[in-house]
Design a protein around this motif. Sequence first.
Motif, PDB file in Angstrom:
ATOM      1  N   ARG A 337       0.815  -1.212   0.000  1.00  0.00           N
ATOM      2  CA  ARG A 337       0.000   0.000   0.000  1.00  0.00           C
ATOM      3  C   ARG A 337       0.851   1.266   0.000  1.00  0.00           C
ATOM      4  N   LEU A 338       1.808   1.326  -0.905  1.00  0.00           N
ATOM      5  CA  LEU A 338       2.619   2.523  -1.063  1.00  0.00           C
ATOM      6  C   LEU A 338       2.741   2.861  -2.544  1.00  0.00           C
ATOM      7  N   GLY A 339       2.590   4.130  -2.835  1.00  0.00           N
ATOM      8  CA  GLY A 339       2.782   4.662  -4.168  1.00  0.00           C
ATOM      9  C   GLY A 339       3.257   6.094  -4.023  1.00  0.00           C
ATOM     10  N   PHE A 340       3.215   6.850  -5.109  1.00  0.00           N
ATOM     11  CA  PHE A 340       3.694   8.230  -5.033  1.00  0.00           C
ATOM     12  C   PHE A 340       3.192   9.020  -6.230  1.00  0.00           C
ATOM     13  N   VAL A 341       3.249  10.316  -6.107  1.00  0.00           N
ATOM     14  CA  VAL A 341       2.944  11.210  -7.219  1.00  0.00           C
ATOM     15  C   VAL A 341       4.018  12.285  -7.256  1.00  0.00           C
ATOM     16  N   VAL A 342       4.509  12.577  -8.452  1.00  0.00           N
ATOM     17  CA  VAL A 342       5.504  13.627  -8.654  1.00  0.00           C
ATOM     18  C   VAL A 342       4.775  14.847  -9.203  1.00  0.00           C
ATOM     19  N   VAL A 343       4.855  15.953  -8.480  1.00  0.00           N
ATOM     20  CA  VAL A 343       4.106  17.163  -8.834  1.00  0.00           C
ATOM     21  C   VAL A 343       5.068  18.338  -8.968  1.00  0.00           C
ATOM     22  N   PRO A 344       4.641  19.421  -9.628  1.00  0.00           N
ATOM     23  CA  PRO A 344       5.461  20.634  -9.656  1.00  0.00           C
ATOM     24  C   PRO A 344       5.708  21.162  -8.241  1.00  0.00           C
ATOM     25  N   HIS A 345       6.827  21.870  -8.065  1.00  0.00           N
ATOM     26  CA  HIS A 345       7.172  22.389  -6.744  1.00  0.00           C
ATOM     27  C   HIS A 345       6.019  23.188  -6.132  1.00  0.00           C
ATOM     28  N   ALA A 346       5.341  23.984  -6.958  1.00  0.00           N
ATOM     29  CA  ALA A 346       4.297  24.874  -6.443  1.00  0.00           C
ATOM     30  C   ALA A 346       3.117  24.117  -5.852  1.00  0.00           C
ATOM     31  N   LEU A 347       2.958  22.820  -6.216  1.00  0.00           N
ATOM     32  CA  LEU A 347       1.818  22.046  -5.741  1.00  0.00           C
ATOM     33  C   LEU A 347       2.178  21.089  -4.605  1.00  0.00           C
ATOM     34  N   ALA A 348       3.457  20.919  -4.333  1.00  0.00           N
ATOM     35  CA  ALA A 348       3.879  19.872  -3.410  1.00  0.00           C
ATOM     36  C   ALA A 348       3.294  20.059  -2.011  1.00  0.00           C
ATOM     37  N   HIS A 349       3.312  21.281  -1.490  1.00  0.00           N
ATOM     38  CA  HIS A 349       2.808  21.506  -0.126  1.00  0.00           C
ATOM     39  C   HIS A 349       1.309  21.229  -0.060  1.00  0.00           C
ATOM     40  N   ALA A 350       0.565  21.678  -1.062  1.00  0.00           N
ATOM     41  CA  ALA A 350      -0.882  21.458  -1.068  1.00  0.00           C
ATOM     42  C   ALA A 350      -1.195  19.964  -1.095  1.00  0.00           C
ATOM     43  N   PHE A 351      -0.460  19.201  -1.894  1.00  0.00           N
ATOM     44  CA  PHE A 351      -0.690  17.757  -1.959  1.00  0.00           C
ATOM     45  C   PHE A 351      -0.364  17.092  -0.633  1.00  0.00           C
ATOM     46  N   ALA A 352       0.710  17.541   0.010  1.00  0.00           N
ATOM     47  CA  ALA A 352       1.078  16.954   1.303  1.00  0.00           C
ATOM     48  C   ALA A 352       0.007  17.222   2.349  1.00  0.00           C
ATOM     49  N   MET A 353      -0.517  18.433   2.387  1.00  0.00           N
ATOM     50  CA  MET A 353      -1.534  18.769   3.386  1.00  0.00           C
ATOM     51  C   MET A 353      -2.846  18.036   3.105  1.00  0.00           C
ATOM     52  N   ALA A 354      -3.188  17.886   1.832  1.00  0.00           N
ATOM     53  CA  ALA A 354      -4.405  17.144   1.496  1.00  0.00           C
ATOM     54  C   ALA A 354      -4.260  15.674   1.881  1.00  0.00           C
ATOM     55  N   ARG A 355      -3.056  15.141   1.707  1.00  0.00           N
ATOM     56  CA  ARG A 355      -2.818  13.754   2.112  1.00  0.00           C
ATOM     57  C   ARG A 355      -2.946  13.634   3.633  1.00  0.00           C
ATOM     58  N   ALA A 356      -2.484  14.662   4.369  1.00  0.00           N
ATOM     59  CA  ALA A 356      -2.589  14.637   5.829  1.00  0.00           C
ATOM     60  C   ALA A 356      -4.038  14.597   6.280  1.00  0.00           C
ATOM     61  N   LEU A 357      -4.915  15.274   5.552  1.00  0.00           N
ATOM     62  CA  LEU A 357      -6.336  15.272   5.902  1.00  0.00           C
ATOM     63  C   LEU A 357      -6.960  13.902   5.672  1.00  0.00           C
TER      64      LEU A 357
END
Length: 484
Positions: A337-357
């Motif tokens: 149950r591990l995967g990943f997504v590579v995103v532009p720098h400008a989106l990385a923080h938003a994706f991390a916080m959404a994952r935290a939710l």
Amino acid sequence: MLERTNAPASRPTKGEALRQQVYVELRRAIEQGTFAPGTRLPPSRAQALTLGVSRNTVLWALERLQAEGYVVARVGDGSYVSEHLSQWASKRSAPTPPALGASLSNRGRQLTHAVRHWNPPLQGALPFRIGAPEVASFPFALWDSLARQSTKAERVAQAQYLDPAGSPALRSAIAQWLWASRGIRCEAAQVVVCSGSQQAIDLIGRLLLDGGDEVVVEDPGYPGIQVSLAGHGAKVCPVPVDDEGLQVDQAAARWPQARMAVVTPTSQFPTGVRMSLQRRVALLDWANTQRAWVVEDDYDGEFQYGPHRLPALCSLPHAQRVLYVGTFSKTLHPGLRLGFVVVPHALAHAFAMARALTDRHAPGDTQATLTRFITEGHLLRHLRRMRELYPKRQQVLIDAVAQATQGRWQLRPSNQGMHLLHEMPADYPDQALSQRAQEAGLMLAPLSRYTMESKRRGWLLGYAGYDSTTLRMAVDRLGTLLQK
């Protein structure tokens, strides 16, 4: 007076305290109306005698009921059922509440409706289930050994709340692996670790799409992607796939307002074709012109068997609007149950916080073990073994099917992927054979299950997760079904 009954629930069970049993019985009697609000409860001594327990046991139960508001104790007068329960008692015969579906929000109903079109199998992997990797030969002992290498201090650190984007060491290992294996230049800060590719798609839909936004998808294509996007309110827009992949010109002409395209360019799911360089360039041009996003789902891109491996779409020039989704469910095993997504720098923080939710972060010890597995070269060695094994199993499947069907089925070999497609004429009723195969203990997925508007039909036969003996036996059963 509360009477002892022979019902199993009223007898103290082994390992459960008698006082808990007495408490449960008294509370049930109050809730069911045996003792109405305002009723004086029998004296504790009488209760104890009736139930065959000590008085202290009954007193403990009464004290707990008093603390919870069920019972009121009057000094010198005994214990009474609280008068405040009278309103509750009057509603005991209230009408049955509406069905759960009627209680869902509009978004909840929309999501529930979308999920009806996606039925991931819940049972174990039976031949010819697609997407099932070879698990029996996974180096579990090595994995366990790597897990034990963590020091006490490291394990204490891994047991804390962690970065929702993933551990820095794992993100760095993934970034280096992607450069070496898929030609992708990215920094660790762009990598967000997810619970498989499905969570990555979910994050993309939540963060980059609004309700009603048009999203281009391949037809036929993966229903899990379509359902996830539809669940976020997006309009899923099917576009045909041919021998060069997604028909980009049709996508641009038919869906001019599309905000995103989701593609599987290395090994199109489920047809297995590779997107040509011309189509790749056209797709990137479309994305940059439209300011749309391209999601590259590289679900099994590591399994290419020819002399030359096709690099990832996002490794091409001008691919700044491509989000790359990868998973270890195919390269290692789904239980990880591990995967990943590579995103532009400008989106990385938003994706991390959404994952935290969603679920805060991935397990720390698993991340640490996977990091060692990658950096010490075990992932490379494991994939080399699988790249040698899977083509052999593919050939076993091809030969066995040709023999069992007297040549009526001729599966075309493929230089990539984990399954083969046997295609039939358009509109062929492929569901019937799939149903009979299921009854015979086989998982023969019909191509129609993965279509939206497309009339393409046939069956998908997974081979990666099954040894030669299992494949031959399964093909024999399939041959028997075809003879009938």
